[in-house]
Scaffold this motif. Structure first.
Motif, PDB file in Angstrom:
ATOM      1  N   TYR A  81      -5.519   1.760   0.661  1.00 52.26           N
ATOM      2  CA  TYR A  81      -4.629   0.595   0.823  1.00 52.26           C
ATOM      3  C   TYR A  81      -5.167  -0.603   0.038  1.00 52.26           C
ATOM      4  O   TYR A  81      -4.403  -1.343  -0.595  1.00 52.26           O
ATOM      5  CB  TYR A  81      -4.501   0.240   2.301  1.00 52.26           C
ATOM      6  N   GLN A  82      -6.475  -0.810   0.056  1.00 46.37           N
ATOM      7  CA  GLN A  82      -7.069  -1.932  -0.677  1.00 46.37           C
ATOM      8  C   GLN A  82      -6.917  -1.745  -2.183  1.00 46.37           C
ATOM      9  O   GLN A  82      -6.692  -2.720  -2.914  1.00 46.37           O
ATOM     10  CB  GLN A  82      -8.545  -2.084  -0.296  1.00 46.37           C
ATOM     11  N   ILE A  83      -7.024  -0.503  -2.658  1.00 47.70           N
ATOM     12  CA  ILE A  83      -6.785  -0.233  -4.077  1.00 47.70           C
ATOM     13  C   ILE A  83      -5.332  -0.558  -4.427  1.00 47.70           C
ATOM     14  O   ILE A  83      -5.035  -1.150  -5.469  1.00 47.70           O
ATOM     15  CB  ILE A  83      -7.109   1.245  -4.408  1.00 47.70           C
ATOM     16  N   TRP A  84      -4.426  -0.143  -3.537  1.00 44.41           N
ATOM     17  CA  TRP A  84      -3.007  -0.435  -3.750  1.00 44.41           C
ATOM     18  C   TRP A  84      -2.769  -1.937  -3.809  1.00 44.41           C
ATOM     19  O   TRP A  84      -2.054  -2.430  -4.685  1.00 44.41           O
ATOM     20  CB  TRP A  84      -2.186   0.182  -2.623  1.00 44.41           C
ATOM     21  N   ARG A  85      -3.375  -2.690  -2.897  1.00 37.41           N
ATOM     22  CA  ARG A  85      -3.209  -4.140  -2.895  1.00 37.41           C
ATOM     23  C   ARG A  85      -3.781  -4.772  -4.161  1.00 37.41           C
ATOM     24  O   ARG A  85      -3.255  -5.765  -4.671  1.00 37.41           O
ATOM     25  CB  ARG A  85      -3.902  -4.747  -1.669  1.00 37.41           C
ATOM     26  N   PHE A  86      -4.831  -4.171  -4.714  1.00 34.28           N
ATOM     27  CA  PHE A  86      -5.466  -4.726  -5.910  1.00 34.28           C
ATOM     28  C   PHE A  86      -4.591  -4.534  -7.145  1.00 34.28           C
ATOM     29  O   PHE A  86      -4.512  -5.410  -8.009  1.00 34.28           O
ATOM     30  CB  PHE A  86      -6.827  -4.068  -6.123  1.00 34.28           C
ATOM     31  N   VAL A  87      -3.907  -3.371  -7.232  1.00 39.65           N
ATOM     32  CA  VAL A  87      -3.102  -3.084  -8.426  1.00 39.65           C
ATOM     33  C   VAL A  87      -1.653  -3.549  -8.275  1.00 39.65           C
ATOM     34  O   VAL A  87      -0.897  -3.496  -9.249  1.00 39.65           O
ATOM     35  CB  VAL A  87      -3.125  -1.576  -8.769  1.00 39.65           C
ATOM     36  N   VAL A  88      -1.261  -3.992  -7.076  1.00 43.89           N
ATOM     37  CA  VAL A  88       0.113  -4.423  -6.834  1.00 43.89           C
ATOM     38  C   VAL A  88       0.617  -5.464  -7.828  1.00 43.89           C
ATOM     39  O   VAL A  88       1.754  -5.379  -8.305  1.00 43.89           O
ATOM     40  CB  VAL A  88       0.279  -4.930  -5.382  1.00 43.89           C
ATOM     41  N   PRO A  89      -0.180  -6.496  -8.187  1.00 39.44           N
ATOM     42  CA  PRO A  89       0.335  -7.506  -9.128  1.00 39.44           C
ATOM     43  C   PRO A  89       0.782  -6.941 -10.468  1.00 39.44           C
ATOM     44  O   PRO A  89       1.606  -7.551 -11.149  1.00 39.44           O
ATOM     45  CB  PRO A  89      -0.853  -8.463  -9.296  1.00 39.44           C
ATOM     46  N   ALA A  90       0.239  -5.781 -10.859  1.00 40.61           N
ATOM     47  CA  ALA A  90       0.595  -5.198 -12.153  1.00 40.61           C
ATOM     48  C   ALA A  90       1.761  -4.219 -12.050  1.00 40.61           C
ATOM     49  O   ALA A  90       2.172  -3.649 -13.064  1.00 40.61           O
ATOM     50  CB  ALA A  90      -0.613  -4.491 -12.757  1.00 40.61           C
ATOM     51  N   LEU A  91       2.280  -4.016 -10.842  1.00 42.99           N
ATOM     52  CA  LEU A  91       3.337  -3.033 -10.643  1.00 42.99           C
ATOM     53  C   LEU A  91       4.682  -3.700 -10.408  1.00 42.99           C
ATOM     54  O   LEU A  91       4.758  -4.827  -9.919  1.00 42.99           O
ATOM     55  CB  LEU A  91       3.008  -2.132  -9.437  1.00 42.99           C
ATOM     56  N   GLN A  92       5.739  -2.955 -10.746  1.00 43.14           N
ATOM     57  CA  GLN A  92       7.079  -3.395 -10.418  1.00 43.14           C
ATOM     58  C   GLN A  92       7.374  -3.060  -8.959  1.00 43.14           C
ATOM     59  O   GLN A  92       6.625  -2.313  -8.319  1.00 43.14           O
ATOM     60  CB  GLN A  92       8.107  -2.727 -11.348  1.00 43.14           C
ATOM     61  N   GLU A  93       8.482  -3.592  -8.448  1.00 43.40           N
ATOM     62  CA  GLU A  93       8.788  -3.440  -7.021  1.00 43.40           C
ATOM     63  C   GLU A  93       8.902  -1.977  -6.610  1.00 43.40           C
ATOM     64  O   GLU A  93       8.366  -1.556  -5.581  1.00 43.40           O
ATOM     65  CB  GLU A  93      10.103  -4.175  -6.716  1.00 43.40           C
ATOM     66  N   ARG A  94       9.604  -1.181  -7.419  1.00 44.17           N
ATOM     67  CA  ARG A  94       9.758   0.245  -7.098  1.00 44.17           C
ATOM     68  C   ARG A  94       8.420   0.977  -7.161  1.00 44.17           C
ATOM     69  O   ARG A  94       8.129   1.848  -6.341  1.00 44.17           O
ATOM     70  CB  ARG A  94      10.760   0.891  -8.059  1.00 44.17           C
ATOM     71  N   GLU A  95       7.600   0.614  -8.153  1.00 49.76           N
ATOM     72  CA  GLU A  95       6.294   1.246  -8.300  1.00 49.76           C
ATOM     73  C   GLU A  95       5.388   0.924  -7.121  1.00 49.76           C
ATOM     74  O   GLU A  95       4.564   1.741  -6.712  1.00 49.76           O
ATOM     75  CB  GLU A  95       5.644   0.793  -9.607  1.00 49.76           C
ATOM     76  N   ARG A  96       5.540  -0.280  -6.558  1.00 45.03           N
ATOM     77  CA  ARG A  96       4.738  -0.656  -5.396  1.00 45.03           C
ATOM     78  C   ARG A  96       5.064   0.231  -4.202  1.00 45.03           C
ATOM     79  O   ARG A  96       4.163   0.679  -3.476  1.00 45.03           O
ATOM     80  CB  ARG A  96       4.992  -2.119  -5.037  1.00 45.03           C
ATOM     81  N   THR A  97       6.343   0.498  -4.006  1.00 40.48           N
ATOM     82  CA  THR A  97       6.763   1.344  -2.885  1.00 40.48           C
ATOM     83  C   THR A  97       6.249   2.765  -3.048  1.00 40.48           C
ATOM     84  O   THR A  97       5.764   3.384  -2.089  1.00 40.48           O
ATOM     85  CB  THR A  97       8.298   1.363  -2.776  1.00 40.48           C
ATOM     86  N   VAL A  98       6.340   3.286  -4.276  1.00 42.55           N
ATOM     87  CA  VAL A  98       5.869   4.647  -4.538  1.00 42.55           C
ATOM     88  C   VAL A  98       4.360   4.737  -4.356  1.00 42.55           C
ATOM     89  O   VAL A  98       3.840   5.679  -3.745  1.00 42.55           O
ATOM     90  CB  VAL A  98       6.270   5.082  -5.965  1.00 42.55           C
ATOM     91  N   LEU A 100       2.482   2.984  -2.497  1.00 35.38           N
ATOM     92  CA  LEU A 100       2.116   2.866  -1.085  1.00 35.38           C
ATOM     93  C   LEU A 100       2.139   4.216  -0.383  1.00 35.38           C
ATOM     94  O   LEU A 100       1.418   4.429   0.599  1.00 35.38           O
ATOM     95  CB  LEU A 100       3.070   1.884  -0.392  1.00 35.38           C
ATOM     96  N   MET A 101       2.953   5.135  -0.894  1.00 30.92           N
ATOM     97  CA  MET A 101       3.040   6.467  -0.303  1.00 30.92           C
ATOM     98  C   MET A 101       1.772   7.287  -0.542  1.00 30.92           C
ATOM     99  O   MET A 101       1.556   8.314   0.121  1.00 30.92           O
ATOM    100  CB  MET A 101       4.251   7.205  -0.878  1.00 30.92           C
ATOM    101  N   TYR A 102       0.934   6.860  -1.494  1.00 32.63           N
ATOM    102  CA  TYR A 102      -0.293   7.601  -1.772  1.00 32.63           C
ATOM    103  C   TYR A 102      -1.274   7.544  -0.606  1.00 32.63           C
ATOM    104  O   TYR A 102      -2.111   8.433  -0.438  1.00 32.63           O
ATOM    105  CB  TYR A 102      -1.003   7.046  -3.014  1.00 32.63           C
ATOM    106  N   ILE A 103      -1.203   6.495   0.174  1.00 29.58           N
ATOM    107  CA  ILE A 103      -2.209   6.256   1.207  1.00 29.58           C
ATOM    108  C   ILE A 103      -2.221   7.371   2.257  1.00 29.58           C
ATOM    109  O   ILE A 103      -3.265   7.999   2.482  1.00 29.58           O
ATOM    110  CB  ILE A 103      -2.009   4.871   1.845  1.00 29.58           C
ATOM    111  N   PRO A 104      -1.086   7.663   2.930  1.00 26.56           N
ATOM    112  CA  PRO A 104      -1.130   8.793   3.875  1.00 26.56           C
ATOM    113  C   PRO A 104      -1.380  10.131   3.183  1.00 26.56           C
ATOM    114  O   PRO A 104      -2.007  11.017   3.771  1.00 26.56           O
ATOM    115  CB  PRO A 104       0.260   8.752   4.540  1.00 26.56           C
TER     116      PRO A 104
END
Length: 244
Positions: A81-98, A100-104
């Motif tokens: 989740y922290q990795i996802w939060r770190f790369v979020v600024p470089a992602l588009q909205e749809r990419e952020r949602t996808v 986020l699914m990596y975590i579980p």
């Protein structure tokens, strides 16, 4: 589109997220240590006999190792989740949602790999190694050696099961593509075969039980990367046509 952040702000954000992950790990370590006696009894019963220790220091060493493995399992989704939060600024909205699914998915694949290695691979390997004695030795198995053998076998295999999700994430970022993975198939197969032969008893059935899932995981990774790559190409073509 992603938001631009200054370089120093990126470093500050990275440091903060690393601190969160470390805090989660040490917090989980303490939590697991409180229940380590139950964890020990559950894992030690598969040895088939009461395990020995060589000194009081072994007790603490074993309990810390058991707690650390539990802490790693708990920390994996937090770190993802922290990795996802770190790369979020470089992602588009749809990419952020996808993403986020990596975590579980990371957590579930780690548990699946750990379960496969613990319930199938470890008993088979353990029985084979003990069978090599042929009654020639007076066996005294220490708890430290038993759990070290278990962790050295199970943890690498559990981490290898994360491969499809890692490839999926890197494909979304454009770092890897199916063509590159396909070109690396032969050396990758060789490395995976080497890993399977190294961590299993020297018999054909054991090697097959390990190498087949690893090869399937690699091929699944190529297939996943191919789907993502085609999707990225279609999106790139669509954006190019809309700009004309």
């Amino acid at each position: 589109m992603g938001q631009d952040m200054p370089f120093l702000e990126h470093l500050t954000d990275l440091r903060r997220r690393l601190m969160i992950v470390l805090g989660a790990f040490f917090g989980s370590l303490v939590l697991c240590f409180l229940f380590v006696d139950h964890i020990y009894q559950e894992l030690a019963r598969r040895s088939g006999e009461k395990l020995a220790i060589l000194g009081p220091g072994d007790i603490l060493s074993i309990y810390v190792k058991l707690s650390a493995v539990g802490a790693i399992a708990i920390t994996i989704p937090i770190a993802a989740y922290q990795i996802w939060r770190f790369v979020v600024p470089a992602l588009q909205e749809r990419e952020r949602t996808v993403a986020l699914m990596y975590i579980p998915a990371l957590f579930l694949l780690f548990l699946f790999g750990l379960s496969f290695s613990y319930f199938i691979l470890f008993p088979m390997t353990y029985a084979f190694v003990l069978g090599l004695s042929n009654g020639n030795f007076d066996l005294v198995i220490t708890a430290n050696d038993y759990f070290t053998f278990m962790f050295n076998l199970c943890l690498p295999f559990a981490l290898l099961f994360e491969l499809p999700v890692v490839v999926l994430f890197l494909s979304h970022l454009g770092i890897v593509n199916p063509h590159r993975l396909a070109k690396m198939r032969k050396p990758a197969y060789f490395v995976l075969a080497l890993v399977s032969i190294t961590i299993t008893p020297p018999d054909l059935l054991s090697d097959i039980l390990v190498i087949v899932p690893l090869l399937v995981l690699y091929e699944c990774s190529i297939g996943i990367s191919r789907v993502i790559h085609r999707k990225r190409e279609r999106e790139s073509e669509s954006s190019s046509q809309s700009m004309i």
